[in-house]
Design a protein around this motif. Structure first.
Motif, mmCIF file in Angstrom:
data_model
loop_
_atom_site.group_PDB
_atom_site.id
_atom_site.type_symbol
_atom_site.label_atom_id
_atom_site.label_comp_id
_atom_site.label_asym_id
_atom_site.label_seq_id
_atom_site.Cartn_x
_atom_site.Cartn_y
_atom_site.Cartn_z
ATOM 1 N N ASP A 253 -81.433 -21.989 11.298
ATOM 2 C CA ASP A 253 -81.329 -21.023 10.220
ATOM 3 C C ASP A 253 -81.753 -19.669 10.766
ATOM 4 O O ASP A 253 -82.860 -19.508 11.267
ATOM 5 N N CYS A 254 -80.879 -18.694 10.685
ATOM 6 C CA CYS A 254 -81.193 -17.351 11.177
ATOM 7 C C CYS A 254 -81.642 -16.404 10.075
ATOM 8 O O CYS A 254 -82.111 -15.309 10.362
ATOM 9 N N ASP A 255 -81.496 -16.801 8.812
ATOM 10 C CA ASP A 255 -81.895 -15.940 7.701
ATOM 11 C C ASP A 255 -82.270 -16.801 6.497
ATOM 12 O O ASP A 255 -81.410 -17.229 5.735
ATOM 13 N N ALA A 256 -83.560 -17.049 6.347
ATOM 14 C CA ALA A 256 -84.050 -17.924 5.284
ATOM 15 C C ALA A 256 -83.826 -17.359 3.888
ATOM 16 O O ALA A 256 -83.944 -18.071 2.906
ATOM 17 N N THR A 257 -83.490 -16.073 3.785
ATOM 18 C CA THR A 257 -83.273 -15.484 2.462
ATOM 19 C C THR A 257 -81.919 -15.877 1.879
ATOM 20 O O THR A 257 -81.700 -15.719 0.686
ATOM 21 N N ARG A 258 -81.032 -16.374 2.709
ATOM 22 C CA ARG A 258 -79.694 -16.761 2.233
ATOM 23 C C ARG A 258 -79.703 -18.241 1.855
ATOM 24 O O ARG A 258 -79.843 -19.111 2.710
ATOM 25 N N GLU A 259 -79.533 -18.504 0.577
ATOM 26 C CA GLU A 259 -79.580 -19.868 0.057
ATOM 27 C C GLU A 259 -78.266 -20.612 0.304
ATOM 28 O O GLU A 259 -77.216 -20.002 0.452
ATOM 29 N N GLN B 215 -71.861 -18.593 -1.218
ATOM 30 C CA GLN B 215 -72.883 -17.855 -0.459
ATOM 31 C C GLN B 215 -72.587 -17.930 1.039
ATOM 32 O O GLN B 215 -72.323 -18.999 1.575
ATOM 33 N N GLU B 216 -72.637 -16.776 1.697
ATOM 34 C CA GLU B 216 -72.533 -16.740 3.150
ATOM 35 C C GLU B 216 -73.933 -16.975 3.709
ATOM 36 O O GLU B 216 -74.904 -16.399 3.225
ATOM 37 N N GLN C 144 -71.384 -17.280 10.657
ATOM 38 C CA GLN C 144 -71.721 -17.011 9.270
ATOM 39 C C GLN C 144 -70.733 -17.719 8.347
ATOM 40 O O GLN C 144 -69.787 -17.105 7.839
ATOM 41 N N PRO C 145 -70.964 -19.007 8.124
ATOM 42 C CA PRO C 145 -70.055 -19.732 7.240
ATOM 43 C C PRO C 145 -70.322 -19.418 5.770
ATOM 44 O O PRO C 145 -71.385 -18.907 5.411
ATOM 45 N N VAL C 146 -69.344 -19.747 4.957
ATOM 46 C CA VAL C 146 -69.461 -19.615 3.509
ATOM 47 C C VAL C 146 -69.546 -21.022 2.929
ATOM 48 O O VAL C 146 -68.726 -21.893 3.257
ATOM 49 N N THR D 51 -67.403 -23.390 5.382
ATOM 50 C CA THR D 51 -66.249 -23.021 6.194
ATOM 51 C C THR D 51 -66.580 -21.754 6.958
ATOM 52 O O THR D 51 -67.167 -20.826 6.418
ATOM 53 N N SER D 52 -66.187 -21.747 8.211
ATOM 54 C CA SER D 52 -66.380 -20.594 9.081
ATOM 55 C C SER D 52 -65.015 -20.198 9.627
ATOM 56 O O SER D 52 -64.231 -21.061 10.033
ATOM 57 N N LYS D 53 -64.736 -18.896 9.644
ATOM 58 C CA LYS D 53 -63.426 -18.428 10.096
ATOM 59 C C LYS D 53 -63.564 -17.260 11.054
ATOM 60 O O LYS D 53 -64.391 -16.380 10.852
ATOM 61 N N ILE D 54 -62.740 -17.304 12.085
ATOM 62 C CA ILE D 54 -62.486 -16.143 12.927
ATOM 63 C C ILE D 54 -60.971 -16.105 13.077
ATOM 64 O O ILE D 54 -60.306 -17.122 12.840
ATOM 65 N N PRO D 55 -60.387 -14.980 13.433
ATOM 66 C CA PRO D 55 -58.923 -14.957 13.555
ATOM 67 C C PRO D 55 -58.425 -16.066 14.492
ATOM 68 O O PRO D 55 -58.868 -16.178 15.633
ATOM 69 N N GLY D 56 -57.569 -16.914 13.965
ATOM 70 C CA GLY D 56 -56.971 -17.985 14.750
ATOM 71 C C GLY D 56 -57.737 -19.296 14.761
ATOM 72 O O GLY D 56 -57.266 -20.290 15.304
#
Length: 165
Positions: A36-42, A47-48, A65-67, A80-85
């Protein structure tokens, strides 16, 4: 669609497994695959979250940074995590086998034109990471279930960078 998979039976109640899975700020005490790189994000639908993955212990980390797409308490967490392609989807499912015994399933699905280029290089390492996480979750939750007053390890797993929170 290429996929990776891990399944393990855990000798603990489904609720205990779910709580360990969703308390991402505590992953550092038992999980060497995801950080976990950011505990503030639930963990909540839409939610991302900001995570890091270490496919092999001691290797470079990959931040992403998945959603969160599904959050069904005591049943399923999916992001789900996305980058182009390239699109990857991780799902974590729990099934009660009997009271006090839970099946944990972790699936990773990949799609997009870069899958054919990228996946051959990470498939084996990612599979090992997914399996390692399953075994570490089992060990952690079973220890907690058999000694409910036990506190988490005081020191988190060795981590190549200091905590960000």
């Amino acid at each position: 669609m290429p996929s990776l998979y891990a399944e393990i039976e855990i000798n603990a109640p489904l609720e205990a497994v779910w709580q360990a899975l969703i308390r991402k700020a505590e992953w550092r005490y038992w999980n060497t695959f995801l950080y976990d790189c950011d505990a503030t994000r639930e963990l909540a639908p839409g939610q991302e979250v900001f995570l890091s993955m270490q496919r092999l212990e001691g290797d470079e980390e990959t931040e992403f940074q998945p959603v969160v797409t599904v959050f069904k308490p005591n049943q399923c967490l999916r992001w789900t995590s996305k980058i182009p392609g390239l699109r990857s989807e991780h799902s974590f499912e729990l099934q009660e086998i009997t009271p006090g015994r839970t099946r944990y399933l972790h699936r990773a699905h990949f799609s997009g034109w870069l899958t054919k280029v990228f996946l051959p290089f990470i498939r084996q390492d990612e599979r090992q990471g997914i399996r390692r996480m399953a075994h570490q979750l089992k060990r952690y939750v079973e220890r907690q279930a058999y000694s409910p007053h036990r506190q988490p390890r005081r020191q988190p797993w060795p981590h190549p960078r200091p905590d960000r929170y």
